[in-house]
Design a protein around this motif. Structure first.
Motif, mmCIF file in Angstrom:
data_model
loop_
_atom_site.group_PDB
_atom_site.id
_atom_site.type_symbol
_atom_site.label_atom_id
_atom_site.label_comp_id
_atom_site.label_asym_id
_atom_site.label_seq_id
_atom_site.Cartn_x
_atom_site.Cartn_y
_atom_site.Cartn_z
ATOM 1 N N ILE A 83 -1.222 10.718 -9.039
ATOM 2 C CA ILE A 83 0.147 11.165 -8.830
ATOM 3 C C ILE A 83 0.385 11.417 -7.337
ATOM 4 O O ILE A 83 -0.527 11.304 -6.519
ATOM 5 C CB ILE A 83 0.455 12.459 -9.624
ATOM 6 N N LEU A 84 1.620 11.729 -6.989
ATOM 7 C CA LEU A 84 2.020 12.145 -5.646
ATOM 8 C C LEU A 84 1.537 11.160 -4.577
ATOM 9 O O LEU A 84 1.773 9.971 -4.677
ATOM 10 C CB LEU A 84 1.550 13.578 -5.387
ATOM 11 N N GLU A 85 0.872 11.658 -3.532
ATOM 12 C CA GLU A 85 0.516 10.804 -2.399
ATOM 13 C C GLU A 85 -0.436 9.675 -2.802
ATOM 14 O O GLU A 85 -0.360 8.568 -2.250
ATOM 15 C CB GLU A 85 -0.118 11.638 -1.282
ATOM 16 N N ALA A 86 -1.327 9.952 -3.750
ATOM 17 C CA ALA A 86 -2.251 8.909 -4.205
ATOM 18 C C ALA A 86 -1.485 7.776 -4.881
ATOM 19 O O ALA A 86 -1.747 6.594 -4.643
ATOM 20 C CB ALA A 86 -3.286 9.501 -5.160
ATOM 21 N N VAL A 129 -1.069 5.771 4.660
ATOM 22 C CA VAL A 129 -2.222 6.604 5.002
ATOM 23 C C VAL A 129 -2.891 7.104 3.726
ATOM 24 O O VAL A 129 -2.219 7.659 2.843
ATOM 25 C CB VAL A 129 -1.797 7.796 5.884
ATOM 26 N N GLU A 130 -4.193 6.914 3.629
ATOM 27 C CA GLU A 130 -4.936 7.396 2.466
ATOM 28 C C GLU A 130 -4.990 8.917 2.486
ATOM 29 O O GLU A 130 -5.478 9.512 3.456
ATOM 30 C CB GLU A 130 -6.354 6.828 2.484
ATOM 31 N N LEU A 141 -18.732 5.535 0.514
ATOM 32 C CA LEU A 141 -17.787 5.927 -0.535
ATOM 33 C C LEU A 141 -16.367 5.678 -0.028
ATOM 34 O O LEU A 141 -15.869 6.389 0.843
ATOM 35 C CB LEU A 141 -17.985 7.394 -0.895
ATOM 36 N N THR A 142 -15.702 4.662 -0.553
ATOM 37 C CA THR A 142 -14.342 4.333 -0.116
ATOM 38 C C THR A 142 -13.328 5.267 -0.770
ATOM 39 O O THR A 142 -13.643 5.992 -1.734
ATOM 40 C CB THR A 142 -13.988 2.887 -0.497
ATOM 41 N N TRP A 143 -12.097 5.227 -0.266
ATOM 42 C CA TRP A 143 -11.044 6.066 -0.862
ATOM 43 C C TRP A 143 -10.814 5.685 -2.314
ATOM 44 O O TRP A 143 -10.672 6.558 -3.181
ATOM 45 C CB TRP A 143 -9.744 5.922 -0.066
ATOM 46 N N ARG A 144 -10.784 4.396 -2.596
ATOM 47 C CA ARG A 144 -10.526 3.955 -3.963
ATOM 48 C C ARG A 144 -11.667 4.340 -4.903
ATOM 49 O O ARG A 144 -11.430 4.657 -6.080
ATOM 50 C CB ARG A 144 -10.261 2.448 -3.983
#
Length: 325
Positions: free
Chosen positions: A76-79, A89-90, A56-59
């Protein structure tokens, strides 16, 4: 419709589909359940699946969060900052904005934030807050320092995808913002007298309280340009930049003027509205040490018992740019 349609949806969403999307392509509830029970699909959240057996990747996690939160959800925000290449950094927790009044059930690894304003664009295929909104959102986090906020804004402007006007418009649209005044200064917005007020601040906050010699304002140069502040005796120029970054013709014009000043044997120090407002004593120390190196016989005077403007310190502020020696 065929299974190929499910695969097409999944490819656009990094392998992730919702139960509703799968059934919209023609799959039945029984067919969806069979894929999950057979191990072909992995359940990420209730009704949201990874349509392969891989990691399961971050995306994929980001898409799963968006699908779980429903229609109108936006990163939103960091994403959002990661997708805009403002951060590398993810984020472990994926922040997702939803329209006000929506209350999706909390899921692990996702932070849901209700928003009254969620104008978005697609970035790498993801619904994401616009760049200006992302920058101003990041600056409003409780742990975000002013330096961090300005650094993010500078990176956004350097990408040429946004400018200080768009950032100011976004800032002014907010009912409240913890760094409103500081960011206005950083973006070069100080209201009436925008060209002359910083020069007054230099005199009243840097020069006079610290015993520095007089500087001539708006000094006309041999090439018909003007220098914001000039000490003719010691050949020290002070230029006050409206923003913490420059681009385009103004950037090159400023540097050409600095080079010509260097050719006359002068040194140019650059400072910003924000520094004049927040750190005038440190600026006074930098200017004083520069003047002493160039023959000034005066004395730098601390403006108060705790004033850091001292000649004895060897520390020079890195935020003052030495563009000529």
């Amino acid at each position: 419709m065929t299974k190929v349609d499910v695969s097409s949806v999944a490819r656009r969403q990094h392998g992730v589909v919702s139960r509703a999307q799968a059934m919209a392509t023609g799959l039945t509830a029984k067919q969806v359940r069979w894929r999950v029970e057979s191990g072909d699909w992995q359940t990420i959240h209730a009704g949201v699946y990874l349509t392969n057996t891989g990691a399961l990747t971050w995306r994929a996690r980001a898409w799963a969060g968006l699908l779980r939160c429903g229609t109108g959800s936006v990163l939103i925000l960091e994403a959002a900052a990661l997708l805009w290449r403002l951060e590398r950094v993810e984020p472990a927790i994926i922040a997702i904005g939803v329209p006000a009044g929506r209350h999706p059930r909390p899921v692990r690894g996702v932070r849901v934030v209700q928003r009254t304003r969620l104008r978005h664009v697609k970035v790498d295929g993801f619904p994401t807050t616009r760049l200006a909104q992302t920058v101003i959102d990041l600056a409003d986090r409780a742990h975000c320092t002013l330096d961090d906020a300005v650094s993010v804004a500078a990176r956004a402007c350097q990408q040429r995808s946004v400018d200080e006007r768009a950032l100011l418009e976004e800032l002014e649209s907010r009912g409240r913002h913890r760094l409103r005044r500081e960011l206005r200064l950083a973006f070069g917005q100080i209201g009436e007298g925008a060209e002359s007020l910083p020069e007054v601040w230099f005199v009243t906050r840097v020069q006079r309280p610290h015993g520095l010699p007089d500087f001539r304002r708006q000094a006309k140069e041999p090439d018909s340009t003007r220098t914001d502040l000039k000490d003719d005796v010691h050949g020290v120029n002070v230029e006050i930049d409206g923003q913490l970054w420059h681009a385009g013709e103004r950037f090159h014009g400023d540097r050409a003027r600095d080079r010509r000043a260097a050719g006359r044997g002068e040194v140019t120090l650059r400072m910003t509205y924000l520094e004049l407002d927040r750190t005038p004593c440190e600026l006074a120390g930098d200017v004083g040490r520069t003047l002493l190196r160039r023959g000034w016989s005066g004395a730098l005077v601390p403006c108060s018992p705790g004033c850091p403007a001292t000649i004895g310190s060897d520390r020079l502020r890195t935020t003052v740019e030495w563009v000529a020696h």
